[in-house]
Design an enzyme around this catalytic site. Structure first.
Site, PDB file in Angstrom:
ATOM      1  N   GLN A  46     -10.561  -8.660   2.616  1.00  0.00           N
ATOM      2  CA  GLN A  46     -10.398 -10.058   3.055  1.00  0.00           C
ATOM      3  C   GLN A  46     -10.132 -10.985   1.869  1.00  0.00           C
ATOM      4  O   GLN A  46      -9.446 -11.999   2.005  1.00  0.00           O
ATOM      5  CB  GLN A  46     -11.661 -10.535   3.805  1.00  0.00           C
ATOM      6  CG  GLN A  46     -11.835  -9.935   5.177  1.00  0.00           C
ATOM      7  CD  GLN A  46     -12.677  -8.677   5.167  1.00  0.00           C
ATOM      8  OE1 GLN A  46     -12.733  -7.966   4.169  1.00  0.00           O
ATOM      9  NE2 GLN A  46     -13.330  -8.386   6.269  1.00  0.00           N
ATOM     10  N   ASP A  97     -22.761 -15.266   7.777  1.00  0.00           N
ATOM     11  CA  ASP A  97     -22.577 -14.844   9.173  1.00  0.00           C
ATOM     12  C   ASP A  97     -23.805 -15.114  10.028  1.00  0.00           C
ATOM     13  O   ASP A  97     -23.693 -15.320  11.234  1.00  0.00           O
ATOM     14  CB  ASP A  97     -22.209 -13.363   9.230  1.00  0.00           C
ATOM     15  CG  ASP A  97     -20.754 -13.192   8.848  1.00  0.00           C
ATOM     16  OD1 ASP A  97     -20.460 -13.200   7.641  1.00  0.00           O
ATOM     17  OD2 ASP A  97     -19.903 -13.121   9.754  1.00  0.00           O
ATOM     18  N   ASN A 146     -24.148 -11.921   4.997  1.00  0.00           N
ATOM     19  CA  ASN A 146     -22.731 -12.234   4.767  1.00  0.00           C
ATOM     20  C   ASN A 146     -22.029 -10.924   4.425  1.00  0.00           C
ATOM     21  O   ASN A 146     -22.663  -9.857   4.351  1.00  0.00           O
ATOM     22  CB  ASN A 146     -22.592 -13.277   3.646  1.00  0.00           C
ATOM     23  CG  ASN A 146     -21.174 -13.818   3.556  1.00  0.00           C
ATOM     24  OD1 ASN A 146     -20.594 -14.233   4.567  1.00  0.00           O
ATOM     25  ND2 ASN A 146     -20.581 -13.787   2.378  1.00  0.00           N
ATOM     26  N   LYS A 147     -20.741 -11.012   4.183  1.00  0.00           N
ATOM     27  CA  LYS A 147     -19.923  -9.820   3.920  1.00  0.00           C
ATOM     28  C   LYS A 147     -20.578  -8.888   2.912  1.00  0.00           C
ATOM     29  O   LYS A 147     -21.149  -9.336   1.925  1.00  0.00           O
ATOM     30  CB  LYS A 147     -18.556 -10.285   3.411  1.00  0.00           C
ATOM     31  CG  LYS A 147     -17.570  -9.205   3.063  1.00  0.00           C
ATOM     32  CD  LYS A 147     -17.387  -8.158   4.146  1.00  0.00           C
ATOM     33  CE  LYS A 147     -16.929  -8.756   5.459  1.00  0.00           C
ATOM     34  NZ  LYS A 147     -17.079  -7.774   6.580  1.00  0.00           N
TER      35      LYS A 147
HETATM   36  O1  MRU Z   1     -15.901  -9.116   8.685  1.00  0.00           O
HETATM   37  P1  MRU Z   1     -15.427 -10.521   8.560  1.00  0.00           P
HETATM   38  O2  MRU Z   1     -14.115 -10.636   7.864  1.00  0.00           O
HETATM   39  O3  MRU Z   1     -15.452 -11.282   9.860  1.00  0.00           O
HETATM   40  O4  MRU Z   1     -16.517 -11.187   7.611  1.00  0.00           O
HETATM   41  C1  MRU Z   1     -16.420 -12.549   7.308  1.00  0.00           C
HETATM   42  C2  MRU Z   1     -17.439 -12.989   6.323  1.00  0.00           C
HETATM   43  O5  MRU Z   1     -18.318 -12.263   5.939  1.00  0.00           O
HETATM   44  C3  MRU Z   1     -17.388 -14.407   5.919  1.00  0.00           C
HETATM   45  O6  MRU Z   1     -17.830 -14.556   4.615  1.00  0.00           O
HETATM   46  C4  MRU Z   1     -18.322 -15.180   6.844  1.00  0.00           C
HETATM   47  O7  MRU Z   1     -18.003 -14.934   8.185  1.00  0.00           O
HETATM   48  C5  MRU Z   1     -18.278 -16.608   6.594  1.00  0.00           C
HETATM   49  S1  MRU Z   1     -16.813 -17.306   7.308  1.00  0.00           S
HETATM   50  C6  MRU Z   1     -16.675 -18.902   6.912  1.00  0.00           C
END
Ligand code: MRU
Length: 342
Positions: free
Chosen positions: A188, A229, A239-240
């Site tokens: 990402q 998240d 978070n990620k």
């Molecule tokens: O798996 P994803 O791409 O949906 O993960 C997204 C993230 O971890 C973002 O850092 C999080 O959702 C914050 S979005 C503003």
């Protein structure tokens, strides 16, 4: 840029297919709940706040296309919520939409749900602008920042959270450079944040996730800022995957670590981070990308999509209502009660 997310009532939701970025900007039309669930699971649409919009819009779509009865809508809310378990906004907004609909006569539900999704999108844009401004106020000295995953418009439908802060601070002359982790395994950072940062004009440098320790040790980074998240009531933050190690490294090198997220990301039902459900994804995402494989067939993989950063490693949480400082349990309680009073 074509719209990341657009409501096309009563037939469809249109989304930019994020799996094709940065090389192809293709909008896809989603016309029923099954297609929406596929798009969420495949990360064609992703990012916690944008998943919240998808959850609400999914109920509108269900009412128009699948059926507006209690049974239809309860089923839709359940399957949409189950698609990705970590981002609290998805289930929260699908659940709020369901509650709203069940209180109405069946023939009024679809219209009310489309209106609710549109209102949420407007809120998202306003809240992101406020998060960006409060976060930029925190970055008082000119310097470089490090971010992880993707937290721009692609992740929220508004200006973004962490990336919104970075762009706002850069516009004020406070950000020299944005370091972007590639964010394995689904990239990402390398695919989406790199694209958004360059389009915004922010000087950006991409690094492998494994270079973060070396970068922080070099003194090149003055702040780390990520999205979230799901945030527990004590401030523990999911978070990620890879966020936790960045927070630990930031502490090791005395660099502030900020989380930027709307208040809706704080889960009032979750006391501490170990209660947060962590999505485990297909191991094949680790051993290759798309059709390209680099690991031998048969190797097992560990592939959690998220990790939890303990509150003690977080310097502050930036929300649309202002900045929450530690101790987070008290600050979060205060922010939530002020929000309830608005
Ligand atoms: O798996 P994803 O791409 O949906 O993960 C997204 C993230 O971890 C973002 O850092 C999080 O959702 C914050 S979005 C503003």
């Amino acid at each position: 840029m074509v719209a990341v997310f657009r409501l096309a009532p009563p037939e469809a939701i249109e989304i930019l297919d994020q799996t094709l970025l940065p090389f192809e900007e293709q909008v896809i039309r989603i016309a029923d709940v099954a297609a929406l669930c596929e798009a969420i699971g495949a990360l064609r649409i992703r990012g916690a706040p944008l998943l919240g919009l998808a959850g609400a819009a999914g109920l509108a779509l269900a009412a128009s296309q699948n059926g507006p009865t209690d049974k239809d809508l309860s089923h839709a809310a359940r399957v949409i919520t189950a698609t990705r378990p970590t981002a609290v906004d998805l289930g929260l907004r699908a659940g709020d939409a369901l509650e709203l609909a069940l209180a109405l006569p069946v023939d009024e539900r679809a219209g009310a749900l489309w209106a609710y999704a549109a209102r949420l999108h407007g809120d998202r844009i306003r809240e992101d602008a406020a998060i960006s401004a409060f976060g930029a106020d925190l970055l008082v000295e000119r310097g470089s920042v490090l971010t992880h995953c993707n937290t721009g418009e692609l992740a929220t439908g508004g200006a973004g959270t962490a990336l919104g802060v970075i762009v706002a601070a850069w516009k004020r002359g406070r950000v020299e450079r944005c370091y972007v982790t590639e964010t394995r395994p689904l990239l990402q950072g390398a695919r989406l944040t790199a694209w958004e940062a360059l389009r915004a004009g922010v000087p950006a440098t991409l690094l492998p996730d494994t270079a973060a320790g070396s970068l922080l040790a070099s003194g090149a980074v003055q702040a780390v800022i990520t999205g979230a998240d799901r945030i527990a009531r004590n401030g523990d933050t999911a978070n990620k995957i890879g966020t936790y190690q960045l927070a630990a490294l930031a502490r090791r090198h005395a660099v502030p670590f900020y989380v930027a997220a709307p208040l809706s990301t704080i889960d009032p039902n979750c006391p501490e981070g170990h209660h947060i459900p962590i999505e485990m994804r297909d191991g094949r995402e680790v051993g290759g990308f798309g059709d390209h494989r680099w690991s031998p067939a048969g190797i097992e993989a560990y592939n959690p999509a998220f990790d939890v950063t303990p509150a003690e490693l977080i310097t502050a949480i930036v929300t649309e209502q202002g900045v929450i400082q530690p101790p987070f349990t008290a600050g979060i309680r205060r922010a939530q009660s002020e929000r309830g009073e608005q």
